[in-house]
Structure formats: structure tokens, C-alpha cells
Design a protein around this motif. Structure first.
Motif, PDB file in Angstrom:
ATOM      1  N   PHE A  89     -31.246 -17.558  23.925  1.00 36.78           N
ATOM      2  CA  PHE A  89     -30.024 -18.179  23.416  1.00 36.78           C
ATOM      3  C   PHE A  89     -29.689 -19.426  24.230  1.00 36.78           C
ATOM      4  CE2 PHE A  89     -29.652 -14.006  21.634  1.00 36.78           C
ATOM      5  CZ  PHE A  89     -28.783 -14.086  20.552  1.00 36.78           C
ATOM      6  N   ILE A  90     -29.292 -20.482  23.533  1.00 40.76           N
ATOM      7  CA  ILE A  90     -28.872 -21.718  24.188  1.00 40.76           C
ATOM      8  C   ILE A  90     -27.709 -22.322  23.401  1.00 40.76           C
ATOM      9  CG2 ILE A  90     -30.640 -23.040  22.942  1.00 40.76           C
ATOM     10  CD1 ILE A  90     -30.797 -24.916  25.377  1.00 40.76           C
ATOM     11  N   GLY A  91     -26.762 -22.905  24.107  1.00 42.25           N
ATOM     12  CA  GLY A  91     -25.532 -23.384  23.470  1.00 42.25           C
ATOM     13  C   GLY A  91     -25.546 -24.826  23.020  1.00 42.25           C
ATOM     14  N   VAL A  92     -26.694 -25.301  22.523  1.00 44.14           N
ATOM     15  CA  VAL A  92     -26.747 -26.687  22.049  1.00 44.14           C
ATOM     16  C   VAL A  92     -25.951 -26.830  20.760  1.00 44.14           C
ATOM     17  CG1 VAL A  92     -28.936 -27.233  23.161  1.00 44.14           C
ATOM     18  CG2 VAL A  92     -28.940 -26.233  20.867  1.00 44.14           C
ATOM     19  N   ASN A  93     -25.535 -28.068  20.503  1.00 45.14           N
ATOM     20  CA  ASN A  93     -24.629 -28.325  19.385  1.00 45.14           C
ATOM     21  C   ASN A  93     -24.917 -29.694  18.802  1.00 45.14           C
ATOM     22  OD1 ASN A  93     -21.748 -29.606  18.600  1.00 45.14           O
ATOM     23  ND2 ASN A  93     -21.780 -27.443  18.077  1.00 45.14           N
ATOM     24  N   ALA A  94     -25.041 -29.771  17.488  1.00 46.66           N
ATOM     25  CA  ALA A  94     -25.368 -31.037  16.826  1.00 46.66           C
ATOM     26  C   ALA A  94     -24.136 -31.748  16.288  1.00 46.66           C
ATOM     27  CB  ALA A  94     -26.352 -30.788  15.686  1.00 46.66           C
ATOM     28  N   GLY A 143     -24.586 -37.078  21.710  1.00 47.14           N
ATOM     29  CA  GLY A 143     -25.737 -37.927  21.432  1.00 47.14           C
ATOM     30  C   GLY A 143     -27.009 -37.546  22.154  1.00 47.14           C
ATOM     31  N   TYR A 144     -27.068 -36.375  22.760  1.00 47.94           N
ATOM     32  CA  TYR A 144     -28.261 -35.957  23.492  1.00 47.94           C
ATOM     33  C   TYR A 144     -29.388 -35.600  22.519  1.00 47.94           C
ATOM     34  CZ  TYR A 144     -25.051 -35.389  27.484  1.00 47.94           C
ATOM     35  OH  TYR A 144     -24.128 -35.583  28.478  1.00 47.94           O
ATOM     36  N   PRO A 145     -30.571 -36.176  22.682  1.00 44.69           N
ATOM     37  CA  PRO A 145     -31.667 -35.885  21.743  1.00 44.69           C
ATOM     38  C   PRO A 145     -32.180 -34.454  21.817  1.00 44.69           C
ATOM     39  CG  PRO A 145     -32.428 -37.260  23.568  1.00 44.69           C
ATOM     40  CD  PRO A 145     -30.942 -37.211  23.667  1.00 44.69           C
ATOM     41  N   ASP A 146     -32.008 -33.785  22.973  1.00 40.78           N
ATOM     42  CA  ASP A 146     -32.512 -32.414  23.111  1.00 40.78           C
ATOM     43  C   ASP A 146     -31.458 -31.368  22.766  1.00 40.78           C
ATOM     44  OD1 ASP A 146     -30.918 -32.913  25.306  1.00 40.78           O
ATOM     45  OD2 ASP A 146     -32.414 -32.341  26.812  1.00 40.78           O
ATOM     46  N   CYS A 147     -30.492 -31.766  21.941  1.00 37.42           N
ATOM     47  CA  CYS A 147     -29.506 -30.819  21.403  1.00 37.42           C
ATOM     48  C   CYS A 147     -29.584 -30.763  19.881  1.00 37.42           C
ATOM     49  CB  CYS A 147     -28.088 -31.223  21.825  1.00 37.42           C
ATOM     50  SG  CYS A 147     -27.722 -30.936  23.568  1.00 37.42           S
ATOM     51  N   ARG A 148     -30.604 -31.370  19.302  1.00 44.93           N
ATOM     52  CA  ARG A 148     -30.717 -31.461  17.848  1.00 44.93           C
ATOM     53  C   ARG A 148     -31.593 -30.345  17.271  1.00 44.93           C
ATOM     54  NH1 ARG A 148     -33.680 -36.438  16.750  1.00 44.93           N
ATOM     55  NH2 ARG A 148     -34.753 -35.802  18.673  1.00 44.93           N
ATOM     56  N   GLU A 196     -21.366 -45.275  22.709  1.00 49.38           N
ATOM     57  CA  GLU A 196     -22.228 -45.186  21.541  1.00 49.38           C
ATOM     58  C   GLU A 196     -23.671 -44.957  21.985  1.00 49.38           C
ATOM     59  OE1 GLU A 196     -21.727 -48.604  19.126  1.00 49.38           O
ATOM     60  OE2 GLU A 196     -19.605 -48.229  18.688  1.00 49.38           O
ATOM     61  N   GLY A 197     -24.438 -44.316  21.117  1.00 46.50           N
ATOM     62  CA  GLY A 197     -25.827 -44.059  21.447  1.00 46.50           C
ATOM     63  C   GLY A 197     -25.959 -42.936  22.459  1.00 46.50           C
TER      64      GLY A 197
END
Length: 226
Positions: free
Chosen positions: A120-125, A130-135, A89-90
Motif C-alpha cells: 500500500f502507498i498513499g500516492v494521489n493523482a 505534480g510529482y511524476p511518481d504519483c501517477r 507550476e510544473g
């Protein structure tokens, strides 16, 4: 293809970034793929990034060396921190402090040199651990920064940070990649993959990846150690 339509694509060698590269190519971009040797324990992903970049037909694949392991703080860069094998969690210990901020900053610099205004970057919400730099909030903030911190932005140009996977579940990403003809057997997502790219099957990245294939109703072509 319009030769002026250039894009820098962050490619880790994993499932998500490979799908993004294939999508950018389908959209007609000349792709310059960018990977980072940042002191990660799972170095097999670098070989995977080279494979998929070549297979999908990028113009150039660049590997930038960083030493994020010198500051540690993550199970991916510090061998004294165990990679968790159960969902947590978290924000998990696999979060690498400021990683996407650093990666996008270097991508922005290369884009400015290339005359490209698309990154382009493959971040996913959805399945993002829980990664803050994927939001979305992070991406929006970085895009604003990009357009005030560069010569291009000052002179009236505009950078766009593309996040085509932001709202997709892992199963939707797998289906998208399958439609694009991505060979996922070439990719490595595991946080503790062997030097040969064999996945552990139990870390968070492996769990999310496996569930994606199962929920998509597609064969899991991941090469597992066991």
C-alpha cells in the motif's frame, strides 16, 4: 483476522499515508509499516510515522536508512534549495528524484521476505503537487516490474500495489480518515516542520492539507509554528 493476509504499507507520518494504513487495517490486513530516513530535512515526520504506526496497530514498523541527500536535487534533501512557499507550476523543486521508485523497490523486497503480496502507498493523482511518481502510469509500470523481477512473480504469484487515495481530493481523504478514526494531530505533512513537528503553514504540503480540512468542513488539528 486472517494471519496470512499481510501487507507492507509505506508510512511517511503524513496525512495521506496514515489514512492508507488505517484503511489497510480496516480491510483486515496485518500491516508491516515501512518508513525511510532518506536524508530529508523534515525529520519530524519519522517520529510521526512511529507514532501513527503504533497507534493504528501495525505488526512491525521498520525504518530503512538511505542517503538520498548525497545526490541532492530536491528542496527536501538539499538545504541549499529553498522550500517554496507559493504554489508552483510544473514539477516543483520538492520532487525527490526517483524517491517512490526506490521506496517501492525496498517495500517489494520486504514483502517478498514476509510472504506478503500486497503493498500500500498513499500516492494521489489529484492533489499530488505534480510529482511524476504519483501517477497511475507509474504505479502500473512498477506493478508490472514487480511481477517479473521477483521469485514470487516467476513462480506464478502476483503482487498488487494498492493506491486507495489515487482519485481522491484532499477533502475526501480527510473525510475518509475521520470515518476511520484517524487522529491527524499525530501526523506531520509540512516540508519544513520543526524538530517538534510544528508546521510552517505556508509550504505546498501545508496549503493542500489545510484546504483539505476546510473543504471537508472539519477542524484543522495541525499544530502550526505560528
Amino acid at each position: 483476522m486472517n494471519s496470512s493476509k499481510k501487507a507492507v504499507v509505506l508510512v511517511s507520518g503524513g496525512l495521506d499515508s496514515t489514512t492508507v494504513l488505517a484503511l489497510a487495517r480496516e480491510q483486515g490486513y496485518e500491516c508491516y509499516s515501512l518508513s525511510f530516513d532518506y536524508g530529508q530535512r523534515h525529520r519530524a515526520e519519522l517520529f510521526a510515522a512511529e507514532r501513527v504506526s503504533k497507534t493504528l496497530g501495525d505488526v512491525e514498523h521498520k525504518v530503512v536508512r538511505l542517503n538520498l541527500d548525497s545526490i541532492g536535487g530536491s528542496a527536501l534533501t538539499d538545504e541549499n534549495i529553498a522550500v517554496p512557499e507559493e504554489a508552483s507550476e510544473g514539477i516543483p523543486v520538492t520532487y525527490v528524484p526517483a524517491r517512490n521508485t526506490v521506496f517501492l523497490s525496498i517495500a517489494l523486497g520486504w514483502a517478498e521476505v514476509l510472504g506478503a503480496q500486497d503493498i500500500f502507498i498513499g500516492v494521489n493523482a489529484v492533489d499530488y503537487s505534480g510529482y511524476p511518481d504519483c501517477r497511475p502510469a507509474f504505479i502500473d509500470a512498477f506493478q508490472q516490474l514487480a511481477n517479473v523481477a521477483t521469485q514470487v512473480g516467476v513462480e506464478g504469484g502476483r503482487y498488487e500495489i494498492h493506491t486507495p487515495l489515487m482519485d481522491l481530493g484532499k477533502d475526501d481523504i480527510v473525510k475518509l480518515g475521520a470515518r476511520l478514526g484517524v487522529d491527524y494531530s499525530q501526523t506531520v505533512s509540512c516540508y519544513q516542520a520543526t524538530d517538534d513537528g510544528l508546521a510552517c503553514g505556508v509550504c505546498d504540503a501545508c496549503r493542500l492539507r489545510r484546504e483539505g480540512f476546510v473543504n471537508a468542513g472539519l477542524e484543522d488539528v495541525t499544530r502550526y509554528a505560528n
